[in-house]
Design an enzyme around this catalytic site. Structure first.
Site, PDB file in Angstrom:
ATOM      1  N   LYS A  40       7.072   4.973 -10.945  1.00  0.00           N
ATOM      2  CA  LYS A  40       5.668   5.451  -9.389  1.00  0.00           C
ATOM      3  C   LYS A  40       6.197   5.151  -7.665  1.00  0.00           C
ATOM      4  CE  LYS A  40       3.932   0.731 -10.548  1.00  0.00           C
ATOM      5  NZ  LYS A  40       3.733   0.025 -11.081  1.00  0.00           N
ATOM      6  N   TYR A 268       4.141  -1.936  23.874  1.00  0.00           N
ATOM      7  CA  TYR A 268       2.358  -1.914  23.904  1.00  0.00           C
ATOM      8  C   TYR A 268       1.690  -3.258  24.216  1.00  0.00           C
ATOM      9  CZ  TYR A 268       2.757   3.523  22.666  1.00  0.00           C
ATOM     10  OH  TYR A 268       3.235   4.735  22.518  1.00  0.00           O
TER      11      TYR A 268
HETATM   12  C1  LIG Z   1       4.414  -0.892 -11.970  1.00  0.00           C
HETATM   13  C2  LIG Z   1       3.935  -1.310 -13.601  1.00  0.00           C
HETATM   14  C3  LIG Z   1       5.512  -2.251 -13.769  1.00  0.00           C
HETATM   15  C4  LIG Z   1       6.302  -2.316 -13.178  1.00  0.00           C
HETATM   16  O1  LIG Z   1       6.592  -3.832 -12.851  1.00  0.00           O
HETATM   17  P1  LIG Z   1       7.607  -4.434 -12.610  1.00  0.00           P
HETATM   18  O2  LIG Z   1       6.875  -5.657 -11.916  1.00  0.00           O
HETATM   19  O3  LIG Z   1       7.804  -3.913 -10.608  1.00  0.00           O
HETATM   20  O4  LIG Z   1       8.494  -4.680 -13.092  1.00  0.00           O
HETATM   21  C5  LIG Z   1       5.116  -2.227 -15.473  1.00  0.00           C
HETATM   22  N1  LIG Z   1       3.761  -1.652 -16.306  1.00  0.00           N
HETATM   23  C6  LIG Z   1       3.023  -1.279 -15.979  1.00  0.00           C
HETATM   24  C7  LIG Z   1       1.264  -0.979 -15.739  1.00  0.00           C
HETATM   25  C8  LIG Z   1       2.606  -1.233 -14.224  1.00  0.00           C
HETATM   26  O5  LIG Z   1       1.830  -0.350 -13.686  1.00  0.00           O
END
Ligand SMILES: *Cc1c(COP(=O)(O)O)cnc(C)c1O
Length: 376
Positions: A40, A268
């Site tokens: 993601k 800035y």
């Molecule tokens: C983002 C997410 C993960 C991955 O978690 P990590 O800590 O990056 O391994 C796993 N399960 C869900 C439901 C998530 O939203």
């Protein structure tokens, strides 16, 4: 937005071989559980397509994304592995989910009904994963309603329950009692499913931190995110993360240099007058690329010629000025490392996160769309 070439003197380097290394390390540590790689948010800023391909090549058997668009991008790149959507999506997207053969999460009867109709219309049977809220209180059906939701899903011939899962709230603190509470609640749901004659082939609960630190959380599959990128889920699990290597570096080249007199200030706001005449090196990367504006003043340093150097003034949208003191050897074109190694020095995502009071996840995801990613 990013092109397949770069005219810029600023880039992310993503080492897909290290993604594979990290997946292989986790695979070795977790035994027989499947790994579904969490890609993601553009693979936590690393680029979802190359990371997904690398993870699958290293033995991951599925992928996880947060939103439908992310899954569509992967399908259009020709990836055929299962892609789990990690929460229920808007009802209006059911046709798209079915059409692109994404694996939806179900946590309400309404969500299930919409998917069932879309699947039946397309003459398909869609695999779904049921998500249970065991204590994080973000998404998921409550534990005591999970079996009746599963029975509702089972009543549709166009849906098939492939998975049952939950998510931990404090997996990065293994000693926290909520981990055991959530695990117990989840095991009770799994048992209730079995008693009801429902045995999904994939049972999963673990993110990176849980997968590495708690064998009881692994079940038949883990959802591997942050550790795959070689980043720490949190300081509380560092002992379980030995051997993981960060896969992304951020580099730029000096685009301009000038001597600035003592008493003058830079950027800035002109916030910090120089104590002595100093060489100021400008680099063409800024907060639009994911270098947070708040870094100035935190003591955060970048590397030039293997030496840590201070940011001289406010981070601007597209450029940052670096205080090189009396070092006259720095010239246009010299390499600057913002994240990664140069000589004997290393700057890590976790150092940025510590300077800013946040976590590595937010830094990595923040690496912007404008940033060119060079895959090694
Ligand atoms: C983002 C997410 C993960 C991955 O978690 P990590 O800590 O990056 O391994 C796993 N399960 C869900 C439901 C998530 O939203």
């Amino acid at each position: 937005m990013s092109t397949d070439f770069s005219t810029r003197w600023a880039r992310a380097e993503v080492h897909t071989g290290l993604i594979q290394h990290n997946v292989a390390i986790v695979k070795e540590r977790i035994g027989s559980a499947q790994i579904w790689a969490v890609v993601k948010a553009n693979a936590y800023g690393h680029g979802s397509i190359p990371v997904a391909q690398a993870a699958l090549a290293a033995g991951a058997t599925g992928l996880c994304v947060a939103v439908v668009d992310e899954g569509v991008v992967l399908r259009r790149a020709g990836i055929t592995a299962p892609i789990l959507l990690l929460s229920e999506q808007p009802a209006s997207l059911a046709e798209l989910i079915v059409g692109y053969e994404l694996t939806p999460t179900v946590s309400t009867t309404r969500g299930a009904a919409v998917l069932a109709t879309a699947a039946a219309t397309a003459d398909k049977v869609v695999n779904v994963h049921i998500k249970v809220d065991t204590g994080m209180h973000r998404v998921g059906v409550s534990a005591n309603e999970a079996v009746s939701l599963a029975q509702f899903v089972k009543s549709y011939e166009s849906l098939s329950i492939e998975g049952l899962y939950t998510h931990f709230a404090v997996a990065d603190t293994p000693s926290h009692p909520a981990n055991a509470t959530q695990l117990t609640a989840f095991n009770e749901v799994v048992d209730a499913f079995t008693k009801a004659g429902i045995q999904p082939p994939l049972i999963h609960a673990a993110n990176s931190a849980a997968a590495l630190s708690n064998a009881d959380s692994r079940f038949s599959m883990v959802r591997l995110g942050i550790a795959m990128y070689g980043l720490l889920p949190g300081p509380g699990v560092s002992e379980f993360c030995a051997g993981l290597i960060p896969a992304m570096s951020i580099k730029a080249k000096v685009s301009a240099v000038r001597w600035v007199d003592a008493g003058e200030a830079v950027s800035y706001g002109l916030h910090r007058p120089l104590e002595k005449s100093s060489l100021i090196a400008t680099i063409p990367i800024g907060y639009a690329d994911g270098v947070p504006r708040a870094l100035f003043g935190t003591g955060f340093k970048v590397l030039i010629h293997g030496v840590p150097r201070d940011i001289a003034g406010t981070v601007t949208m597209d450029q940052i000025m670096i205080d090189c003191g009396n070092d006259s050897s720095i010239t246009v074109g010299d390499e600057v490392v913002l994240i990664g190694r140069q000589g004997d020095e290393v700057v890590t995502v976790d150092q940025w996160a510590a300077a800013l009071g946040t976590i590595g996840y937010e830094i990595a995801c923040g690496i912007g769309a404008r940033m060119y990613r060079n895959y090694l």
